[in-house]
Structure formats: C-alpha cells, structure tokens
Design an enzyme around this catalytic site. Structure first.
Site, mmCIF file in Angstrom:
data_model
loop_
_atom_site.group_PDB
_atom_site.id
_atom_site.type_symbol
_atom_site.label_atom_id
_atom_site.label_comp_id
_atom_site.label_asym_id
_atom_site.label_seq_id
_atom_site.Cartn_x
_atom_site.Cartn_y
_atom_site.Cartn_z
ATOM 1 N N HIS A 243 0.822 -1.221 0.000
ATOM 2 C CA HIS A 243 0.000 0.000 0.000
ATOM 3 C C HIS A 243 0.855 1.271 0.000
ATOM 4 O O HIS A 243 0.491 2.273 0.631
ATOM 5 C CB HIS A 243 -0.948 0.008 1.215
ATOM 6 C CG HIS A 243 -2.061 -0.977 1.085
ATOM 7 N ND1 HIS A 243 -3.184 -0.737 0.313
ATOM 8 C CD2 HIS A 243 -2.236 -2.219 1.610
ATOM 9 C CE1 HIS A 243 -3.998 -1.792 0.384
ATOM 10 N NE2 HIS A 243 -3.445 -2.704 1.155
ATOM 11 N N ASP A 303 -0.783 -5.054 5.967
ATOM 12 C CA ASP A 303 -1.723 -5.969 5.306
ATOM 13 C C ASP A 303 -1.437 -6.108 3.812
ATOM 14 O O ASP A 303 -0.799 -5.255 3.209
ATOM 15 C CB ASP A 303 -3.163 -5.471 5.496
ATOM 16 C CG ASP A 303 -3.363 -4.094 4.871
ATOM 17 O OD1 ASP A 303 -2.481 -3.234 5.056
ATOM 18 O OD2 ASP A 303 -4.383 -3.877 4.183
ATOM 19 N N GLU A 304 -1.961 -7.173 3.233
ATOM 20 C CA GLU A 304 -2.018 -7.385 1.781
ATOM 21 C C GLU A 304 -0.689 -7.140 1.065
ATOM 22 O O GLU A 304 -0.627 -6.351 0.130
ATOM 23 C CB GLU A 304 -3.089 -6.471 1.156
ATOM 24 C CG GLU A 304 -4.483 -6.728 1.685
ATOM 25 C CD GLU A 304 -5.539 -5.904 0.953
ATOM 26 O OE1 GLU A 304 -6.520 -6.502 0.505
ATOM 27 O OE2 GLU A 304 -5.392 -4.673 0.847
ATOM 28 N N VAL A 305 0.353 -7.787 1.515
ATOM 29 C CA VAL A 305 1.644 -7.611 0.843
ATOM 30 C C VAL A 305 1.772 -8.635 -0.287
ATOM 31 O O VAL A 305 1.669 -9.840 -0.063
ATOM 32 C CB VAL A 305 2.811 -7.768 1.841
ATOM 33 C CG1 VAL A 305 4.133 -7.526 1.133
ATOM 34 C CG2 VAL A 305 2.635 -6.790 2.996
ATOM 35 N N ASP A 356 -2.954 -9.615 9.297
ATOM 36 C CA ASP A 356 -1.996 -10.357 8.473
ATOM 37 C C ASP A 356 -0.680 -10.585 9.219
ATOM 38 O O ASP A 356 -0.026 -11.621 9.074
ATOM 39 C CB ASP A 356 -1.694 -9.601 7.165
ATOM 40 C CG ASP A 356 -2.931 -9.030 6.494
ATOM 41 O OD1 ASP A 356 -3.792 -8.488 7.226
ATOM 42 O OD2 ASP A 356 -3.034 -9.097 5.262
#
Length: 510
Positions: A243, A303-305, A356
């Site tokens: 992000h 998050d969301e890597v 996460d």
C-alpha cells in the site's frame, strides 16, 4: 411524545418519569460544582457548554420575545474528579458519568472531562420540544459508561482526498454517537496527502496535487484539536510495506524495483526490506509522525503484501539467502514488520497492525494491538479466539466495513454483531478492546461521505457502547434509530433515511 429511549447509544442504567420540566433558553445556565476539579477556564468544558447550548436549543437565535417570564431558571452543574482539561484523551481515559435531572437542576458527575462531555451529549438528547416549540426535559437518573474503551471510525483520505471541513463534520457526528477514536488512514497507494516536515517530497510528488490535495501541518493540528475537544483520539496510520505506491514518487530507492527476467521492468512493488536506508527512512518518518500525533497508538498497517515483486528481484532474493529465509517470503515480511514495530516501541508508542501480521507468525511485542479486518463471522470468531489465546489485544473491524453498500436496511447486520461471541475464557474476552467502523474510499469523497456513514455507523456505535442484553432487539432499536437519525439531520448532518417515513424537521440544505 417522550421516551428516554431518545438517547442513542442507549445508556447502561437509566430511569425516568413522566414528570417534565420546562426549559427556557434565556434562563439556562451551565456551571461547575464547588467540588469540581475543573472550573471555568477549562478549555474542553467551556467549549462544550457553548456547543451544547445550541444543540439543546436548536431553534433559539437569541432574539426571541420573552414568552416565559414565569419560567424558573435551570442550572446544569458539572463535577469532575480530575482536571484533565489541557490533556488529550487516551486509551485509559474514563468516560463514565452520572446524570441526574430534577426540577430546575441537572447534576452531571464524571471522573474526567471526557466523561462529562459524554454526559452533555446525553443531556442534549433528553431535551425535546412540544408542538408549540417549547423545550422540556423529564426527570431522569442515568449511570453510564462504555462497554468497550475503543470505538473507532476509519476514514481513507488517500483513494480520494477528503477536505478538512468534511473531516471536522465527521468528528462532530462521531461525538453525537459517542465514538472516541478517529483512525486516519491518511496515505496509501493512490496518493500521499500528508505534508511531511522531514520529507516534503512525499506529498509534493505523491499527492494528487501538491497544493490543493494535501494536509498541511496546521490542517493536522486543526483535526487533532477539534477531535480533542470532543474526547476523540486521532490514530494515524502509515501502512507499509504494501500500500505504498505513492510513497515511491517522492522517495527514491524506498520501493522494490520489479524485474522481468534479469532486467528491471520499470514497475515497483512493496517497500524494499533488503536496504538499510529503508529502515533509516522509516525511523525518521515515524519519529516525525509520533511527535505530530499525540496519541500513544500508531497504526503500522502490514496488510495485503504482494510477494511477486520481491520474488522477481535478485537483490531481495540474495538478501533472503544471506538471512537464512530460503524462499519463504512471509519470513521476509515478518523481518520487515518486526523492525518497524521495534522503531515504534523505541518511540514509546503502542503499535496497531492488521491481522496479516499475526497470521504470518511474526514476533511482535505482546502489547501490540491486532486489527481484524477479514472474513465471515465464523472466520473472525476463530481469529478472535486465536489472538486472545496468544495474549494479544484485539480490535474488531471485519463486520463493520460500511463502504460496502446494498439495497435495504443493512444497519441491522451491523447492529446484531456480537463482538465477544467466540470461544475463550473471561480473561480472553477482556483482551477485545473494541471495534471500528471502516469507510474505505474507492467510491467515497466529500460529496457522499456523510450519508454513507450516518446513521449506519451509529448502529455499530450502540453495539460498542451499550449493554448487549438491553439492546439485543433490532425491532426495538429501529424507531429509536429513526428518531436519532432525525436528530442528526436537524443538527446539520446529512444522515440518510433508514426506511420510509419523515422527520418533523427535514434537512434544510447547507
């Protein structure tokens, strides 16, 4: 005509009678009790008195004819145990208050000024008008305190820029529903509107526009100050290593160059965890953030890597071999996040991270707060059990992603969430510190933020404040929430309707 159920969120313990007392705007006084630790000159309460006067008497302009000469004056007397007038609300601040309304007088007692502000909000919701516009309040006794200490709203100011005036308006509405944390998801992939003192290029090159679409240091101070006066903490989030696309524009060598075969493709991935300069940059930025934002919490994201860019980069792969991570990229993410969390520990801040980070078994300090955002009720219940079993404090957001909209009354789903309905001991349940309503910004800017947020967020507000047993019926809540929504509209908040119906005072435009 009148019911104490006019207070939203519902107070913990209350009784009221049909005995009512007239209020005259020209004979209504706020004051401090003799025993109160705070007295006139208390910034938080002096400002609250001015604010609440016009919320209690919405029609009164100050030039009306005196029709009520026979009315007795009414005094509301505030007593607080601690003079925290010049401080900021924090994670341990008490919001308890006791409110007693009798003939000619209301007594409001609280441990802190923050509790007193919550009590003033409740009092303002007890006052009503008859058909002729006269103001009344009924005899009432209230003992109230929040069920959870952390009741937050997330705004995303990266996917669309939200001007300061719209943020301040949101803080006003939050106070009406007794929310106490503004989670400012200030930067993300699309734009970097935060104007950093140490790294001015981040917004100069990373914002949608370097002058019009940024938050200056004074904008940030305005938001923090407006929030403080309403007992609202401001929690900044600087999410990494994913992000972060917008960060790379103003900070070269921060992001990982992606490779196509043996040559760079020109694209960039997450923050580059293999370079010492990355950690120097993050330490300097977070040091600035921790001095600008007074709250003891700081949100670090995590998050969301996406691992594909790291996988493609030969330098990152070599670094992993050197560190003994093999080809396990969750170990690389863990290494990065552990370093970043250590920076905040050194700055004396408590880190919050998205779930996460826990799911990848990362070694983070026990006082880190975990933020659940994913999954169905069955999934997040499992996660609540696992995290609290590990002794970690948890924040629940998964059921309150209210950027998701659907036709009909979706507020009912937000209302019936049971945050502690998971398998675990009483000790585990104490580790759930609260919850958060998230408004992600893909489809939201200042044109539609308010109606999309309110009154739907207020359903979650009651779940996080009130006693669960007393507020288990959606059907009982419906007329109360309709009534509260009309109150919001009358206070100038463009809260959308719940269903068919009308308000006595419809929205009057700006």
């Amino acid at each position: 005509m009148y019911s104490l159920e006019g207070v939203w969120p519902l107070p913990q313990i209350f009784t009221s009678s049909i005995e009512r007392y007239p209020l005259n705007p020209q004979a209504f006084y706020f004051g401090y009790g003799r025993q109160s630790a705070a007295q006139f000159g208390c910034s938080v309460l002096d400002a609250a008195f001015i604010r609440y006067y016009s919320l209690i008497f919405p029609d009164y302009t100050g030039n009306g004819v005196l029709r009520f000469l026979e009315d007795k004056p009414f005094h509301i007397e505030i007593n607080v145990d601690h003079d925290d007038c010049e401080s900021y609300p924090h994670e341990d601040s008490s919001e308890k208050y006791n409110l007693s309304v009798s003939a000619g007088k209301a007594s409001l007692n609280a441990e802190t000024v923050w509790g007193a502000v919550r009590g003033l909000e409740t009092f303002s919701q007890l006052v009503y008008q008859d058909d002729f516009g006269s103001y009344f309040v009924n005899q009432t006794e209230i003992d109230d305190f929040p069920r959870f200490p952390f009741r937050g709203i997330l705004l995303d100011t990266s996917r669309h820029f939200i001007p300061v005036h719209a943020i301040l308006k949101t803080l006003d509405a939050m106070a009406y529903s007794k929310f106490n944390v503004f989670h400012w998801h200030i930067v993300d992939d699309p734009s970097f509107p935060y104007q950093s003192q140490t790294f001015p290029d981040l917004s100069r090159k990373g914002a949608f526009h370097p002058m019009t679409h940024i938050y200056t240091q004074s904008d940030v101070r305005r938001v923090i100050s407006h929030a403080r006066l309403r007992g609202i903490r401001v929690l900044p989030e600087f999410d990494s290593p994913g992000h972060t696309k917008s960060w790379g524009k103003g900070q070269s060598d921060l992001l990982t160059p992606c490779y196509s075969g043996s040559t760079p493709s020109g694209a960039f991935g997450p923050v580059n965890p293999a370079l010492p300069s990355t950690y120097q940059f993050m330490a300097t930025l977070l040091k600035e953030v921790s001095s600008v934002f007074p709250d003891s919490y700081i949100h670090l994201g995590g998050d969301e890597v996406n691992f594909s860019c790291w996988k493609s980069n030969p330098d990152v792969r070599a670094f992993m071999q050197k560190m003994g991570f093999g080809v396990d990229f969750t170990k690389l993410e863990a290494f990065y996040m552990e370093n970043i969390v250590n920076i905040t520990t050194f700055l004396n801040k408590t880190a919050i991270v998205w779930q996460d980070v826990f799911d990848y078994h990362e070694l983070i300090p026990k006082d880190t707060v975990l933020h659940i955002w994913k999954g169905s009720p069955a999934n997040y219940r499992k996660e609540l059990s696992r995290m609290t079993k590990a002794g970690m404090r948890v924040l629940l957001a998964a059921p309150w992603y209210i950027n998701h909209i659907s036709y009909g009354q979706d507020w009912r789903n937000y209302y019936t969430v049971q945050p502690l309905n998971f398998s675990g001991t009483a000790e585990q349940k104490k580790l759930v510190i609260g919850g958060e309503v998230c408004m992600w910004g893909e489809y939201v800017d200042a044109t539609n933020l308010t109606p999309r947020l309110w009154p739907r967020a207020s359903a979650a507000a009651e779940r996080l404040w009130s006693d669960e047993k007393q507020t288990s019926s959606v059907d009982k809540a419906f007329p109360r929430l309709q009534d509260f929504r009309c109150k919001l509209v009358r206070r100038g908040i463009r809260a959308e309707p719940l269903y068919v119906g009308h308000c006595k005072h419809e929205y009057q435009g700006v």
